[in-house]
Motif scaffolding. Sequence first.
Motif, PDB file in Angstrom:
ATOM      1  N   SER A 113      50.391  45.479  32.688  1.00  0.00           N
ATOM      2  CA  SER A 113      50.039  44.903  33.983  1.00  0.00           C
ATOM      3  C   SER A 113      49.051  43.752  33.847  1.00  0.00           C
ATOM      4  O   SER A 113      48.309  43.661  32.872  1.00  0.00           O
ATOM      5  N   GLU A 114      49.038  42.893  34.880  1.00  0.00           N
ATOM      6  CA  GLU A 114      48.130  41.752  34.941  1.00  0.00           C
ATOM      7  C   GLU A 114      46.913  42.100  35.787  1.00  0.00           C
ATOM      8  O   GLU A 114      47.021  42.820  36.784  1.00  0.00           O
ATOM      9  N   LEU A 115      45.765  41.578  35.391  1.00  0.00           N
ATOM     10  CA  LEU A 115      44.559  41.681  36.217  1.00  0.00           C
ATOM     11  C   LEU A 115      44.612  40.613  37.304  1.00  0.00           C
ATOM     12  O   LEU A 115      44.991  39.467  37.044  1.00  0.00           O
ATOM     13  N   LEU A 116      44.241  40.982  38.528  1.00  0.00           N
ATOM     14  CA  LEU A 116      44.208  40.019  39.625  1.00  0.00           C
ATOM     15  C   LEU A 116      42.798  39.470  39.797  1.00  0.00           C
ATOM     16  O   LEU A 116      41.826  40.225  39.775  1.00  0.00           O
ATOM     17  N   ASP A 117      42.696  38.158  39.964  1.00  0.00           N
ATOM     18  CA  ASP A 117      41.392  37.530  40.166  1.00  0.00           C
ATOM     19  C   ASP A 117      40.923  37.656  41.613  1.00  0.00           C
ATOM     20  O   ASP A 117      39.721  37.636  41.889  1.00  0.00           O
ATOM     21  N   THR A 118      41.860  37.804  42.544  1.00  0.00           N
ATOM     22  CA  THR A 118      41.527  37.748  43.969  1.00  0.00           C
ATOM     23  C   THR A 118      41.091  39.097  44.543  1.00  0.00           C
ATOM     24  O   THR A 118      40.465  39.143  45.599  1.00  0.00           O
ATOM     25  N   VAL A 119      41.429  40.189  43.857  1.00  0.00           N
ATOM     26  CA  VAL A 119      41.093  41.540  44.340  1.00  0.00           C
ATOM     27  C   VAL A 119      40.408  42.282  43.201  1.00  0.00           C
ATOM     28  O   VAL A 119      40.940  42.339  42.091  1.00  0.00           O
ATOM     29  N   PRO A 120      39.223  42.864  43.448  1.00  0.00           N
ATOM     30  CA  PRO A 120      38.537  43.569  42.350  1.00  0.00           C
ATOM     31  C   PRO A 120      39.292  44.823  41.911  1.00  0.00           C
ATOM     32  O   PRO A 120      39.824  45.562  42.736  1.00  0.00           O
ATOM     33  N   PHE A 121      39.349  45.015  40.607  1.00  0.00           N
ATOM     34  CA  PHE A 121      39.960  46.207  40.000  1.00  0.00           C
ATOM     35  C   PHE A 121      41.390  46.438  40.511  1.00  0.00           C
ATOM     36  O   PHE A 121      41.786  47.567  40.821  1.00  0.00           O
ATOM     37  N   ALA A 122      42.149  45.355  40.584  1.00  0.00           N
ATOM     38  CA  ALA A 122      43.547  45.440  41.014  1.00  0.00           C
ATOM     39  C   ALA A 122      44.459  45.053  39.864  1.00  0.00           C
ATOM     40  O   ALA A 122      44.131  44.189  39.050  1.00  0.00           O
ATOM     41  N   LEU A 123      45.619  45.703  39.792  1.00  0.00           N
ATOM     42  CA  LEU A 123      46.609  45.419  38.763  1.00  0.00           C
ATOM     43  C   LEU A 123      47.954  45.110  39.408  1.00  0.00           C
ATOM     44  O   LEU A 123      48.282  45.625  40.480  1.00  0.00           O
TER      45      LEU A 123
END
Length: 270
Positions: free
Chosen positions: A120-130
């Motif tokens: 999975s990718e880490l999202l920059d716009t939402v904390p601790f989101a994949l």
Amino acid sequence: MNEKVSKGGKLSIVLGMCILFSMYSCGEKPKEKGNETLENSTVVDDGFVSMFDGKSLNNWEGDTTYWHVENNNLVGEITPETLLKSNTFIIWKGGELKDFEFKTEFRISENGNSGINYRSELLDTVPFALRGYQADIDGKNSYTGQNYEERKRTTLAYRGEKAAITSQKDPDTPGSLRANVDKNAWQSRAVLESLGNSDSLRNQIKSRDWNECHLIIKGNRLQHYINGILMSDVIDNDTVNRKFSGFLGLQAHRGPPMKVEYRNIRLKEL
């Protein structure tokens, strides 16, 4: 009855007594079934390493409002005071994974919604989101075992399906990915065979008790097992959207108060 024993016969008797005596002379007792130690049981999982120490969140990163350690388990919990606006994950800090096997045991409350994200990718716009593949888990076992891609292609294989995934027809057109999703399922997929009736497979999953999840992720083949039973099998031929590496994390899904617990979290890289 008073016949003499030959020299060869005497020698055989003596050797037999020596062998019998040596079996018990070293203080060893025959092993009894059911007395296997933890060390012995790990031989079955040769090559797996622990990802969680049962004491702390070392090597994991997430919002501690929702994640903590309790009774040696990694726990995700939502209370009436901490309702979520978006899904949150606790993410393993060991780096991106490619081909691997993953095992864990989980227990989830009736209203719980969780899952194991991988590649999975880490999202920059939402904390601790994949964003990526997920082995779905829920308390009512409506979806447990299926392959659901978080924030992307949605359902790739329902429980009981072996499915082949292909790209959307117009991948270069903006918005084509979301346009290819209908009723929360990716439309460019073909069911190759049945792994069993979904309701029958559901009966193999224990409610509000511990279950084992085993993921075998190799190349473009993604297999989800629950309690040793293959629940979904994806062959991802989508050259536009598939991923061959990424992060692993455990999900706490937005919704009503709930609790999910994980233990014996283990990894074997292939």
